[in-house]
Design a protein around this motif. Structure first.
Motif, PDB file in Angstrom:
ATOM      1  N   LEU A   1     -31.834  22.744 -34.250  1.00  0.00           N
ATOM      2  CA  LEU A   1     -33.194  22.208 -34.254  1.00  0.00           C
ATOM      3  C   LEU A   1     -33.658  21.699 -35.614  1.00  0.00           C
ATOM      4  O   LEU A   1     -34.365  20.711 -35.706  1.00  0.00           O
ATOM      5  CB  LEU A   1     -34.173  23.311 -33.815  1.00  0.00           C
ATOM      6  N   VAL A   2     -33.264  22.410 -36.668  1.00  0.00           N
ATOM      7  CA  VAL A   2     -33.835  22.152 -37.993  1.00  0.00           C
ATOM      8  C   VAL A   2     -32.743  21.792 -38.996  1.00  0.00           C
ATOM      9  O   VAL A   2     -31.771  22.535 -39.150  1.00  0.00           O
ATOM     10  CB  VAL A   2     -34.602  23.397 -38.509  1.00  0.00           C
ATOM     11  N   GLY A   3     -32.910  20.662 -39.665  1.00  0.00           N
ATOM     12  CA  GLY A   3     -31.960  20.255 -40.692  1.00  0.00           C
ATOM     13  C   GLY A   3     -32.443  20.656 -42.081  1.00  0.00           C
ATOM     14  O   GLY A   3     -33.474  21.311 -42.236  1.00  0.00           O
ATOM     15  N   ASP A   4     -31.704  20.236 -43.094  1.00  0.00           N
ATOM     16  CA  ASP A   4     -32.085  20.557 -44.479  1.00  0.00           C
ATOM     17  C   ASP A   4     -33.394  19.881 -44.889  1.00  0.00           C
ATOM     18  O   ASP A   4     -34.141  20.408 -45.700  1.00  0.00           O
ATOM     19  CB  ASP A   4     -30.967  20.129 -45.441  1.00  0.00           C
ATOM     20  N   ASP A   5     -33.642  18.695 -44.325  1.00  0.00           N
ATOM     21  CA  ASP A   5     -34.863  17.940 -44.628  1.00  0.00           C
ATOM     22  C   ASP A   5     -35.924  18.316 -43.594  1.00  0.00           C
ATOM     23  O   ASP A   5     -35.941  17.793 -42.476  1.00  0.00           O
ATOM     24  CB  ASP A   5     -34.554  16.438 -44.576  1.00  0.00           C
ATOM     25  N   ILE A   6     -36.834  19.223 -43.952  1.00  0.00           N
ATOM     26  CA  ILE A   6     -37.812  19.745 -42.999  1.00  0.00           C
ATOM     27  C   ILE A   6     -38.764  18.655 -42.484  1.00  0.00           C
ATOM     28  O   ILE A   6     -38.957  18.531 -41.267  1.00  0.00           O
ATOM     29  CB  ILE A   6     -38.617  20.928 -43.599  1.00  0.00           C
ATOM     30  N   PRO A   7     -39.360  17.827 -43.375  1.00  0.00           N
ATOM     31  CA  PRO A   7     -40.238  16.757 -42.862  1.00  0.00           C
ATOM     32  C   PRO A   7     -39.521  15.831 -41.874  1.00  0.00           C
ATOM     33  O   PRO A   7     -40.104  15.425 -40.865  1.00  0.00           O
ATOM     34  CB  PRO A   7     -40.653  16.005 -44.131  1.00  0.00           C
TER      35      PRO A   7
ATOM     36  N   HIS B   1     -47.448  27.099 -30.392  1.00  0.00           N
ATOM     37  CA  HIS B   1     -46.180  26.436 -30.068  1.00  0.00           C
ATOM     38  C   HIS B   1     -45.001  26.980 -30.879  1.00  0.00           C
ATOM     39  O   HIS B   1     -45.171  27.512 -31.978  1.00  0.00           O
ATOM     40  CB  HIS B   1     -46.289  24.922 -30.277  1.00  0.00           C
ATOM     41  N   GLY B   2     -43.807  26.798 -30.329  1.00  0.00           N
ATOM     42  CA  GLY B   2     -42.580  27.147 -31.035  1.00  0.00           C
ATOM     43  C   GLY B   2     -42.120  26.030 -31.950  1.00  0.00           C
ATOM     44  O   GLY B   2     -42.717  24.960 -32.025  1.00  0.00           O
ATOM     45  N   GLY B   3     -41.005  26.300 -32.666  1.00  0.00           N
ATOM     46  CA  GLY B   3     -40.454  25.324 -33.604  1.00  0.00           C
ATOM     47  C   GLY B   3     -40.011  25.977 -34.903  1.00  0.00           C
ATOM     48  O   GLY B   3     -39.954  25.320 -35.946  1.00  0.00           O
ATOM     49  N   GLY B   4     -39.712  27.270 -34.832  1.00  0.00           N
ATOM     50  CA  GLY B   4     -39.184  27.953 -36.010  1.00  0.00           C
ATOM     51  C   GLY B   4     -40.152  28.036 -37.172  1.00  0.00           C
ATOM     52  O   GLY B   4     -39.714  28.140 -38.330  1.00  0.00           O
ATOM     53  N   PHE B   5     -41.456  27.952 -36.908  1.00  0.00           N
ATOM     54  CA  PHE B   5     -42.495  27.986 -37.943  1.00  0.00           C
ATOM     55  C   PHE B   5     -42.473  26.749 -38.830  1.00  0.00           C
ATOM     56  O   PHE B   5     -43.318  26.605 -39.707  1.00  0.00           O
ATOM     57  CB  PHE B   5     -42.366  29.227 -38.850  1.00  0.00           C
ATOM     58  N   LEU B   6     -41.513  25.841 -38.603  1.00  0.00           N
ATOM     59  CA  LEU B   6     -41.301  24.697 -39.491  1.00  0.00           C
ATOM     60  C   LEU B   6     -41.595  23.359 -38.828  1.00  0.00           C
ATOM     61  O   LEU B   6     -41.955  22.396 -39.502  1.00  0.00           O
ATOM     62  CB  LEU B   6     -39.838  24.673 -39.978  1.00  0.00           C
TER      63      LEU B   6
ATOM     64  N   ALA C   1     -44.796  26.267 -42.193  1.00  0.00           N
ATOM     65  CA  ALA C   1     -44.008  26.590 -43.382  1.00  0.00           C
ATOM     66  C   ALA C   1     -43.074  25.403 -43.659  1.00  0.00           C
ATOM     67  O   ALA C   1     -42.788  24.611 -42.751  1.00  0.00           O
ATOM     68  CB  ALA C   1     -43.211  27.866 -43.144  1.00  0.00           C
ATOM     69  N   PRO C   2     -42.561  25.262 -44.874  1.00  0.00           N
ATOM     70  CA  PRO C   2     -42.731  26.150 -46.018  1.00  0.00           C
ATOM     71  C   PRO C   2     -43.994  25.872 -46.846  1.00  0.00           C
ATOM     72  O   PRO C   2     -44.262  26.580 -47.802  1.00  0.00           O
ATOM     73  CB  PRO C   2     -41.480  25.871 -46.853  1.00  0.00           C
ATOM     74  N   GLU C   3     -44.760  24.848 -46.466  1.00  0.00           N
ATOM     75  CA  GLU C   3     -45.947  24.519 -47.258  1.00  0.00           C
ATOM     76  C   GLU C   3     -46.969  25.660 -47.268  1.00  0.00           C
ATOM     77  O   GLU C   3     -47.738  25.797 -48.214  1.00  0.00           O
ATOM     78  CB  GLU C   3     -46.623  23.244 -46.716  1.00  0.00           C
ATOM     79  N   HIS C   4     -46.966  26.446 -46.197  1.00  0.00           N
ATOM     80  CA  HIS C   4     -47.960  27.509 -46.067  1.00  0.00           C
ATOM     81  C   HIS C   4     -47.288  28.875 -45.970  1.00  0.00           C
ATOM     82  O   HIS C   4     -46.232  29.025 -45.368  1.00  0.00           O
ATOM     83  CB  HIS C   4     -48.839  27.254 -44.843  1.00  0.00           C
ATOM     84  N   HIS C   5     -47.938  29.877 -46.538  1.00  0.00           N
ATOM     85  CA  HIS C   5     -47.451  31.255 -46.528  1.00  0.00           C
ATOM     86  C   HIS C   5     -47.662  31.856 -45.132  1.00  0.00           C
ATOM     87  O   HIS C   5     -48.651  31.540 -44.455  1.00  0.00           O
ATOM     88  CB  HIS C   5     -48.226  32.064 -47.573  1.00  0.00           C
ATOM     89  N   PRO C   6     -46.748  32.737 -44.691  1.00  0.00           N
ATOM     90  CA  PRO C   6     -46.923  33.373 -43.380  1.00  0.00           C
ATOM     91  C   PRO C   6     -48.293  34.004 -43.176  1.00  0.00           C
ATOM     92  O   PRO C   6     -48.862  33.919 -42.082  1.00  0.00           O
ATOM     93  CB  PRO C   6     -45.809  34.424 -43.349  1.00  0.00           C
ATOM     94  N   SER C   7     -48.843  34.629 -44.219  1.00  0.00           N
ATOM     95  CA  SER C   7     -50.140  35.294 -44.066  1.00  0.00           C
ATOM     96  C   SER C   7     -51.241  34.291 -43.720  1.00  0.00           C
ATOM     97  O   SER C   7     -52.146  34.583 -42.931  1.00  0.00           O
ATOM     98  CB  SER C   7     -50.505  36.078 -45.328  1.00  0.00           C
ATOM     99  N   HIS C   8     -51.159  33.081 -44.288  1.00  0.00           N
ATOM    100  CA  HIS C   8     -52.152  32.044 -43.980  1.00  0.00           C
ATOM    101  C   HIS C   8     -51.969  31.531 -42.556  1.00  0.00           C
ATOM    102  O   HIS C   8     -52.952  31.343 -41.813  1.00  0.00           O
ATOM    103  CB  HIS C   8     -52.043  30.887 -44.973  1.00  0.00           C
ATOM    104  N   MET C   9     -50.710  31.326 -42.150  1.00  0.00           N
ATOM    105  CA  MET C   9     -50.426  30.839 -40.800  1.00  0.00           C
ATOM    106  C   MET C   9     -50.929  31.826 -39.755  1.00  0.00           C
ATOM    107  O   MET C   9     -51.570  31.443 -38.771  1.00  0.00           O
ATOM    108  CB  MET C   9     -48.924  30.585 -40.659  1.00  0.00           C
ATOM    109  N   VAL C  10     -50.646  33.102 -39.977  1.00  0.00           N
ATOM    110  CA  VAL C  10     -51.088  34.146 -39.053  1.00  0.00           C
ATOM    111  C   VAL C  10     -52.611  34.224 -39.025  1.00  0.00           C
ATOM    112  O   VAL C  10     -53.233  34.378 -37.969  1.00  0.00           O
ATOM    113  CB  VAL C  10     -50.464  35.512 -39.428  1.00  0.00           C
TER     114      VAL C  10
END
Length: 355
Positions: A65-71, A126-131, A161-170
């Motif tokens: 699902l996710v490559g090295d280039d997150i965007p 939604h899903g998507g590995g948090f990314l 993520a990774p722009e945002h910390h888990p605590s902010h996302m939650v």
């Protein structure tokens, strides 16, 4: 050979139409396509249509699902989901809104199958590995859930993520729950009945929110967890059995672990990201789904067992022939659509019984 070329051209012209055509083929024909594409993995119980999709993807040089280039991965996931789209399931009212949360203005999409009636509300992450992932990638699933659970659905476009910390996302996800409770009258939520739900990373966020809010006035009444990610620390047998050649791979898990946890220096056992290590007492009634052919299968099954041990009302279903991500295949797979409809109806019955 001609059949393979024809399939390739069809896929290039219209992936959605090609996939729906592939879904209608007999199982024997699907299995022969898998063999002709030299799919190197032995998953005899896996749905033969899904196996075809995995074999074609592998032949095209794409894995996971996710490559090295997150965007870029975000763009590709949204693009691939659009390619598969058919006519969306009709819902009486679908509205894009912005939630004025304490953690910031957050986009959301509100689905209401009967706007003149008071109905319970399901808050969906939604899903998507948090990314990766968005309101659009899970739009059709939310439509099916709203229709067949006969409930309002509020899909939350939480920051990634990774722009945002888990605590902010939650916190954003929890704030969306609190906001919904505060606006129960305006939203026409029946008896303030609110559930949290999510698939994969979204299932993780849903149950983390349920744990954190258990003693608060806005605690959810129920949770619907679809192949949730629950344990960043441990690697269970299903991880090693299904880490290659399927939707979610070992490489995906490594990238998600790095970008969601390690980059932000969050301990892998922290219940903020691994709710399996959290306080499981007094959690809301839980409807938990796993797919057998999934690296996350075992942690979902273990979590279900632990919830039972802590006295949580629980319904657990395992879809033997499915793999991770099957709720996103409803637009091309009759089996996946039938299963999503089934789980939506069963969740509502379960929720009604235990509310």
């Amino acid at each position: 050979m001609a059949g393979k070329q024809h399939l390739k051209k069809l896929a290039e012209k219209s992936q959605g139409s090609a996939a729906r055509l592939l879904d209608r083929l007999p199982k024997m024909v699907q299995e022969s396509i898998v063999r002709s594409l030299n799919y190197p993995y032995d998953y005899p119980e896996l749905d033969s249509f899904v196996k075809c999709l995995m074999a074609i993807q592998l032949k095209q040089g794409r894995t996971g699902l996710v490559g090295d280039d997150i965007p870029q991965s975000r763009i590709e996931f949204d693009h691939n989901m659009r390619l598969l789209q058919a006519k969306p399931t009709k819902i009486a009212q679908v509205e894009d809104i912005h939630l004025p949360l304490q953690s910031g203005m957050t986009p959301a999409r509100h689905y209401h199958p009967a706007p003149k009636k008071k109905l319970p509300l399901i808050i969906f992450y939604h899903g998507g590995g948090f990314l990766i992932g968005s309101l659009d990638t899970h739009d059709e699933y939310c439509r099916l859930l709203a229709k067949h659970a006969h409930a309002q659905v509020l899909s939350v476009d939480y920051p990634l993520a990774p722009e945002h910390h888990p605590s902010h996302m939650v916190q954003v996800c929890e704030d969306a729950l609190a906001w919904s409770h505060q606006h129960a009258k305006q939203l026409g939520i029946l008896k303030k009945r609110i559930a949290v739900a999510g698939d994969s990373a979204g299932g993780n966020l849903a149950t983390v929110v349920a744990q954190r809010s258990r003693d608060k006035v806005y605690a959810p009444q129920a949770q619907l967890l679809i192949y949730p990610a629950l344990d960043f620390k441990s690697r269970h047998p299903s991880y090693y059995s299904y880490k290659d050649g399927l939707v979610l791979t070992d490489d995906d898990i490594q990238r998600v672990t790095y970008h969601y946890a390690e980059r932000h220096q969050v301990d892998l056992e922290d219940p903020l990201i691994s709710p399996i290590y959290g306080n499981l007492k007094n959690l809301p009634s839980t409807y938990l789904i796993t797919a057998k052919h999934d690296v996350l299968h075992d942690e979902g099954k273990i979590y279900a067992h632990q919830l039972r041990q802590h006295g949580v009302k629980l319904h657990y279903d395992n879809y033997e022939e499915q793999t991770h991500g099957f709720i996103n295949l409803t637009v091309i797979s009759k089996r996946a659509k039938k299963q999503v409809i089934e789980m939506s109806k069963k969740f509502r019955k379960f929720w009604d019984k235990h509310s």
